[in-house]
Design a protein around this motif. Structure first.
Motif, PDB file in Angstrom:
ATOM      1  N   ALA A  71      41.201  50.656  60.645  1.00 24.57           N
ATOM      2  CA  ALA A  71      40.209  51.722  60.752  1.00 24.57           C
ATOM      3  C   ALA A  71      40.325  52.701  59.590  1.00 24.57           C
ATOM      4  N   MET A  72      41.543  52.841  59.042  1.00 26.27           N
ATOM      5  CA  MET A  72      41.761  53.770  57.939  1.00 26.27           C
ATOM      6  C   MET A  72      42.958  53.287  57.121  1.00 26.27           C
ATOM      7  N   VAL A  73      42.832  53.423  55.801  1.00 19.67           N
ATOM      8  CA  VAL A  73      43.932  53.106  54.901  1.00 19.67           C
ATOM      9  C   VAL A  73      44.176  54.352  54.059  1.00 19.67           C
ATOM     10  N   GLN A  74      45.386  54.892  54.128  1.00 23.31           N
ATOM     11  CA  GLN A  74      45.751  56.054  53.325  1.00 23.31           C
ATOM     12  C   GLN A  74      46.913  55.655  52.437  1.00 23.31           C
ATOM     13  N   GLY A  75      46.925  56.185  51.227  1.00 23.00           N
ATOM     14  CA  GLY A  75      48.005  55.819  50.329  1.00 23.00           C
ATOM     15  C   GLY A  75      48.305  56.857  49.289  1.00 23.00           C
ATOM     16  N   VAL A  76      49.484  56.689  48.679  1.00 23.58           N
ATOM     17  CA  VAL A  76      49.892  57.469  47.518  1.00 23.58           C
ATOM     18  C   VAL A  76      50.378  56.443  46.507  1.00 23.58           C
ATOM     19  N   SER A  77      49.713  56.407  45.361  1.00 27.51           N
ATOM     20  CA  SER A  77      50.031  55.406  44.352  1.00 27.51           C
ATOM     21  C   SER A  77      49.626  55.899  42.971  1.00 27.51           C
ATOM     22  N   ARG A  78      49.882  55.066  42.001  1.00 24.23           N
ATOM     23  CA  ARG A  78      49.367  55.330  40.654  1.00 24.23           C
ATOM     24  C   ARG A  78      47.908  54.887  40.619  1.00 24.23           C
ATOM     25  N   GLN A  79      47.206  55.334  39.595  1.00 21.16           N
ATOM     26  CA  GLN A  79      45.771  55.073  39.503  1.00 21.16           C
ATOM     27  C   GLN A  79      45.449  53.579  39.464  1.00 21.16           C
ATOM     28  N   ALA A  80      46.232  52.796  38.732  1.00 27.00           N
ATOM     29  CA  ALA A  80      45.943  51.364  38.615  1.00 27.00           C
ATOM     30  C   ALA A  80      45.954  50.678  39.979  1.00 27.00           C
ATOM     31  N   ASP A  81      46.932  51.005  40.817  1.00 26.21           N
ATOM     32  CA  ASP A  81      46.981  50.410  42.152  1.00 26.21           C
ATOM     33  C   ASP A  81      45.818  50.879  43.008  1.00 26.21           C
ATOM     34  N   LEU A  82      45.483  52.150  42.907  1.00 25.89           N
ATOM     35  CA  LEU A  82      44.331  52.675  43.647  1.00 25.89           C
ATOM     36  C   LEU A  82      43.076  51.898  43.279  1.00 25.89           C
ATOM     37  N   VAL A  83      42.840  51.699  41.994  1.00 22.11           N
ATOM     38  CA  VAL A  83      41.621  51.016  41.542  1.00 22.11           C
ATOM     39  C   VAL A  83      41.561  49.595  42.101  1.00 22.11           C
ATOM     40  N   LEU A  84      42.661  48.856  41.997  1.00 28.47           N
ATOM     41  CA  LEU A  84      42.659  47.472  42.484  1.00 28.47           C
ATOM     42  C   LEU A  84      42.483  47.395  43.999  1.00 28.47           C
ATOM     43  N   ILE A  85      43.219  48.220  44.727  1.00 32.15           N
ATOM     44  CA  ILE A  85      43.113  48.203  46.191  1.00 32.15           C
ATOM     45  C   ILE A  85      41.726  48.662  46.633  1.00 32.15           C
ATOM     46  N   GLU A  86      41.188  49.664  45.950  1.00 30.55           N
ATOM     47  CA  GLU A  86      39.847  50.148  46.290  1.00 30.55           C
ATOM     48  C   GLU A  86      38.792  49.073  46.035  1.00 30.55           C
ATOM     49  N   GLU A  87      38.912  48.320  44.949  1.00 30.19           N
ATOM     50  CA  GLU A  87      37.947  47.250  44.654  1.00 30.19           C
ATOM     51  C   GLU A  87      37.990  46.155  45.712  1.00 30.19           C
ATOM     52  N   VAL A  88      39.185  45.756  46.116  1.00 30.92           N
ATOM     53  CA  VAL A  88      39.313  44.747  47.166  1.00 30.92           C
ATOM     54  C   VAL A  88      38.743  45.303  48.471  1.00 30.92           C
ATOM     55  N   GLY A  89      39.022  46.574  48.757  1.00 29.26           N
ATOM     56  CA  GLY A  89      38.480  47.207  49.949  1.00 29.26           C
ATOM     57  C   GLY A  89      36.960  47.252  49.940  1.00 29.26           C
ATOM     58  N   ALA A  90      36.376  47.548  48.785  1.00 30.20           N
ATOM     59  CA  ALA A  90      34.916  47.605  48.680  1.00 30.20           C
ATOM     60  C   ALA A  90      34.298  46.243  49.006  1.00 30.20           C
ATOM     61  N   GLU A  91      34.946  45.171  48.550  1.00 29.70           N
ATOM     62  CA  GLU A  91      34.452  43.826  48.857  1.00 29.70           C
ATOM     63  C   GLU A  91      34.528  43.549  50.363  1.00 29.70           C
ATOM     64  N   ALA A  92      35.472  44.196  51.048  1.00 24.24           N
ATOM     65  CA  ALA A  92      35.637  44.012  52.489  1.00 24.24           C
ATOM     66  C   ALA A  92      34.822  45.021  53.304  1.00 24.24           C
ATOM     67  N   GLY A  93      34.055  45.892  52.625  1.00 23.64           N
ATOM     68  CA  GLY A  93      33.216  46.842  53.343  1.00 23.64           C
ATOM     69  C   GLY A  93      33.809  48.225  53.520  1.00 23.64           C
ATOM     70  N   TYR A  94      34.787  48.591  52.691  1.00 25.08           N
ATOM     71  CA  TYR A  94      35.427  49.899  52.769  1.00 25.08           C
ATOM     72  C   TYR A  94      34.968  50.773  51.610  1.00 25.08           C
ATOM     73  N   GLU A  95      35.094  52.085  51.808  1.00 26.47           N
ATOM     74  CA  GLU A  95      34.775  53.024  50.740  1.00 26.47           C
ATOM     75  C   GLU A  95      35.812  54.138  50.718  1.00 26.47           C
ATOM     76  N   ARG A  96      35.974  54.732  49.549  1.00 27.27           N
ATOM     77  CA  ARG A  96      36.909  55.853  49.428  1.00 27.27           C
ATOM     78  C   ARG A  96      36.227  57.090  49.981  1.00 27.27           C
ATOM     79  N   VAL A  97      36.922  57.780  50.888  1.00 24.34           N
ATOM     80  CA  VAL A  97      36.368  58.995  51.476  1.00 24.34           C
ATOM     81  C   VAL A  97      37.117  60.242  51.019  1.00 24.34           C
ATOM     82  N   ALA A  98      38.275  60.058  50.386  1.00 24.67           N
ATOM     83  CA  ALA A  98      39.027  61.204  49.876  1.00 24.67           C
ATOM     84  C   ALA A  98      39.958  60.725  48.764  1.00 24.67           C
ATOM     85  N   MET A  99      40.189  61.614  47.790  1.00 23.78           N
ATOM     86  CA  MET A  99      41.134  61.333  46.720  1.00 23.78           C
ATOM     87  C   MET A  99      41.566  62.648  46.093  1.00 23.78           C
TER      88      MET A  99
END
Length: 130
Positions: free
Chosen positions: A85-113
């Motif tokens: 239902a929710m994925v929260q994380g603390v990472s470097r930008q490169a990991d955020l970008v990759l995880i966010e892209e995979v999430g977008a393909e699965a129907g997720y969006e970033r709601v906070a950063m």
């Protein structure tokens, strides 16, 4: 306190996250709950102090925390296959970008950063709107 007429209202990070968390509940869609469950996943980069602090705070609240490791694309695919239902994380930008892209393909969006030095604090949730 309400802003003066014509004024603007400031939104705090806490308010943003609380509002984002309330969106699925407010939607009231039974299919949303069925498709996305109610698991919150906390991810962290163990190589940065902010990530370790995030993991420690998550454990203090009895939350399952997971380090980001291995191939980031496969990591993300396995993560989003669980439909949290929710994925929260603390990472470097490169990991955020990759995880966010995979999430977008699965129907997720970033709601906070929020960026703090080289650490990025972020939240991904399923898209509610069509």
């Amino acid at each position: 306190r309400r802003p003066a007429r014509g004024g603007t209202m400031k939104l705090s990070r806490r308010g943003l996250l609380a509002g984002a968390a309330a969106v699925p509940a407010a939607a009231g869609l039974a299919s949303w709950k069925w498709k996305h469950g109610h698991e919150t996943v906390l991810l962290y980069d163990a190589q940065i102090p902010e990530g370790r602090a995030f993991a420690e705070a998550g454990r203090a609240w009895n939350r399952a925390v997971q380090p980001i490791k291995g191939d980031r694309i496969r990591f993300g695919q396995n993560l989003f296959a669980r439909r949290p239902a929710m994925v929260q994380g603390v990472s470097r930008q490169a990991d955020l970008v990759l995880i966010e892209e995979v999430g977008a393909e699965a129907g997720y969006e970033r709601v906070a950063m929020e960026a703090e030095g080289s650490a990025f604090k972020w939240t991904l949730m399923p898209r509610v709107r069509g």
